[in-house]
Design a protein around this motif. Structure first.
Motif, PDB file in Angstrom:
ATOM      1  N   VAL A   1      37.809  54.014  38.942  1.00  0.00           N
ATOM      2  CA  VAL A   1      38.082  52.882  38.069  1.00  0.00           C
ATOM      3  C   VAL A   1      38.789  51.793  38.868  1.00  0.00           C
ATOM      4  N   ILE A   2      38.271  50.588  38.753  1.00  0.00           N
ATOM      5  CA  ILE A   2      38.894  49.432  39.389  1.00  0.00           C
ATOM      6  C   ILE A   2      39.424  48.570  38.253  1.00  0.00           C
ATOM      7  N   VAL A   3      40.741  48.479  38.154  1.00  0.00           N
ATOM      8  CA  VAL A   3      41.349  47.628  37.135  1.00  0.00           C
ATOM      9  C   VAL A   3      41.516  46.249  37.760  1.00  0.00           C
ATOM     10  N   ALA A   4      40.870  45.267  37.159  1.00  0.00           N
ATOM     11  CA  ALA A   4      40.900  43.904  37.698  1.00  0.00           C
ATOM     12  C   ALA A   4      41.577  42.971  36.713  1.00  0.00           C
ATOM     13  N   HIS A   5      42.559  42.245  37.201  1.00  0.00           N
ATOM     14  CA  HIS A   5      43.208  41.225  36.376  1.00  0.00           C
ATOM     15  C   HIS A   5      42.862  39.872  36.968  1.00  0.00           C
TER      16      HIS A   5
ATOM     17  N   ASN B   1      49.809  37.701  46.979  1.00  0.00           N
ATOM     18  CA  ASN B   1      48.453  38.214  47.122  1.00  0.00           C
ATOM     19  C   ASN B   1      47.957  38.572  45.719  1.00  0.00           C
ATOM     20  N   PRO B   2      46.774  38.079  45.279  1.00  0.00           N
ATOM     21  CA  PRO B   2      46.304  38.346  43.922  1.00  0.00           C
ATOM     22  C   PRO B   2      46.264  39.842  43.562  1.00  0.00           C
ATOM     23  N   ASP B   3      45.906  40.705  44.527  1.00  0.00           N
ATOM     24  CA  ASP B   3      45.882  42.148  44.240  1.00  0.00           C
ATOM     25  C   ASP B   3      47.286  42.653  43.935  1.00  0.00           C
ATOM     26  N   GLU B   4      48.269  42.190  44.712  1.00  0.00           N
ATOM     27  CA  GLU B   4      49.656  42.611  44.523  1.00  0.00           C
ATOM     28  C   GLU B   4      50.223  42.065  43.216  1.00  0.00           C
ATOM     29  N   VAL B   5      49.894  40.820  42.892  1.00  0.00           N
ATOM     30  CA  VAL B   5      50.353  40.224  41.638  1.00  0.00           C
ATOM     31  C   VAL B   5      49.771  41.004  40.463  1.00  0.00           C
ATOM     32  N   ALA B   6      48.491  41.317  40.522  1.00  0.00           N
ATOM     33  CA  ALA B   6      47.851  42.095  39.457  1.00  0.00           C
ATOM     34  C   ALA B   6      48.506  43.458  39.314  1.00  0.00           C
TER      35      ALA B   6
ATOM     36  N   ILE C   1      43.429  48.665  42.144  1.00  0.00           N
ATOM     37  CA  ILE C   1      43.756  47.418  41.458  1.00  0.00           C
ATOM     38  C   ILE C   1      43.215  46.233  42.245  1.00  0.00           C
ATOM     39  N   ARG C   2      42.633  45.291  41.529  1.00  0.00           N
ATOM     40  CA  ARG C   2      42.162  44.048  42.143  1.00  0.00           C
ATOM     41  C   ARG C   2      42.692  42.881  41.324  1.00  0.00           C
ATOM     42  N   GLY C   3      43.017  41.822  42.006  1.00  0.00           N
ATOM     43  CA  GLY C   3      43.441  40.598  41.348  1.00  0.00           C
ATOM     44  C   GLY C   3      42.558  39.466  41.817  1.00  0.00           C
ATOM     45  N   SER C   4      42.394  38.468  40.966  1.00  0.00           N
ATOM     46  CA  SER C   4      41.556  37.336  41.321  1.00  0.00           C
ATOM     47  C   SER C   4      42.054  36.111  40.567  1.00  0.00           C
TER      48      SER C   4
ATOM     49  N   GLN D   1      34.929  35.113  37.788  1.00  0.00           N
ATOM     50  CA  GLN D   1      35.626  36.026  38.693  1.00  0.00           C
ATOM     51  C   GLN D   1      35.319  37.482  38.373  1.00  0.00           C
ATOM     52  N   ILE D   2      35.185  37.804  37.088  1.00  0.00           N
ATOM     53  CA  ILE D   2      34.842  39.179  36.707  1.00  0.00           C
ATOM     54  C   ILE D   2      33.453  39.525  37.234  1.00  0.00           C
ATOM     55  N   VAL D   3      32.504  38.620  37.069  1.00  0.00           N
ATOM     56  CA  VAL D   3      31.141  38.848  37.571  1.00  0.00           C
ATOM     57  C   VAL D   3      31.168  38.995  39.093  1.00  0.00           C
ATOM     58  N   ASP D   4      31.926  38.117  39.773  1.00  0.00           N
ATOM     59  CA  ASP D   4      32.039  38.207  41.235  1.00  0.00           C
ATOM     60  C   ASP D   4      32.640  39.546  41.664  1.00  0.00           C
ATOM     61  N   LEU D   5      33.691  39.989  40.973  1.00  0.00           N
ATOM     62  CA  LEU D   5      34.318  41.276  41.309  1.00  0.00           C
ATOM     63  C   LEU D   5      33.351  42.444  41.063  1.00  0.00           C
TER      64      LEU D   5
END
Length: 150
Positions: free
Chosen positions: A36-40, A63-68, A90-93, A100-104
């Motif tokens: 599971v990749i949780v993306a914010h 860093n967006p990943d760290e912020v997420a 975890i991924r942030g964007s 961004q969701i589609v890109d991720l």
């Protein structure tokens, strides 16, 4: 097709849907052993506000990943998945939520995208929220829409 990667996209309005999102993703990932990749995804303004609130030195240093990863909703979901012995990352964007969701989903080779939404009026039911609709129409894989219990 076996589901090996699930992208769970969360945003600022998903704190009230954490239980529904976690249950849906756990029901899918648990039996299949999917990652599971949780993306914010944050808009520019949301990102600046969160970076400031979380007391990062500056937006440039963050860093967006760290912020997420430091976001409350993401941490709650991460805890649930860890408890269910599901591999989670975890991924942030930063940018337009839907794009961004589609890109991720493309970047991570997701087999399934899970997005949340709210209950709508009878006329509103004909159209999902703009973010959910954009993801459903443009994602490179199937999308599951989870409506919150509000």
């Amino acid at each position: 097709m076996a589901i090996q990667k699930i992208l769970l996209a969360v945003g600022p309005n998903d704190k009230d849907r954490v239980d529904e999102l976690a249950e849906t993703v756990t029901d899918i990932a648990g039996p299949t052993g999917a990652e599971v990749i949780v993306a914010h995804v944050f808009t520019e303004d949301e990102y600046e506000n969160v970076v400031d609130r979380l007391e990062f030195t500056s937006v440039a240093e963050a860093n967006p990943d760290e912020v997420a990863d430091r976001h409350t909703t993401v941490r709650e979901l991460e805890k649930v998945f860890d408890g269910a012995d599901i591999d989670v990352s975890i991924r942030g964007s930063v940018g337009n939520h839907g794009e961004q969701i589609v890109d991720l989903a493309e970047e991570t080779d997701a087999d399934l995208v899970v997005v949340g939404g709210r209950k709508r009026s009878p006329t509103g039911k004909a159209v999902f929220g703009s973010v959910a609709q954009e993801v459903m129409l443009n994602a490179p894989c199937p999308v599951t829409f989870v409506r919150g219990g509000e």
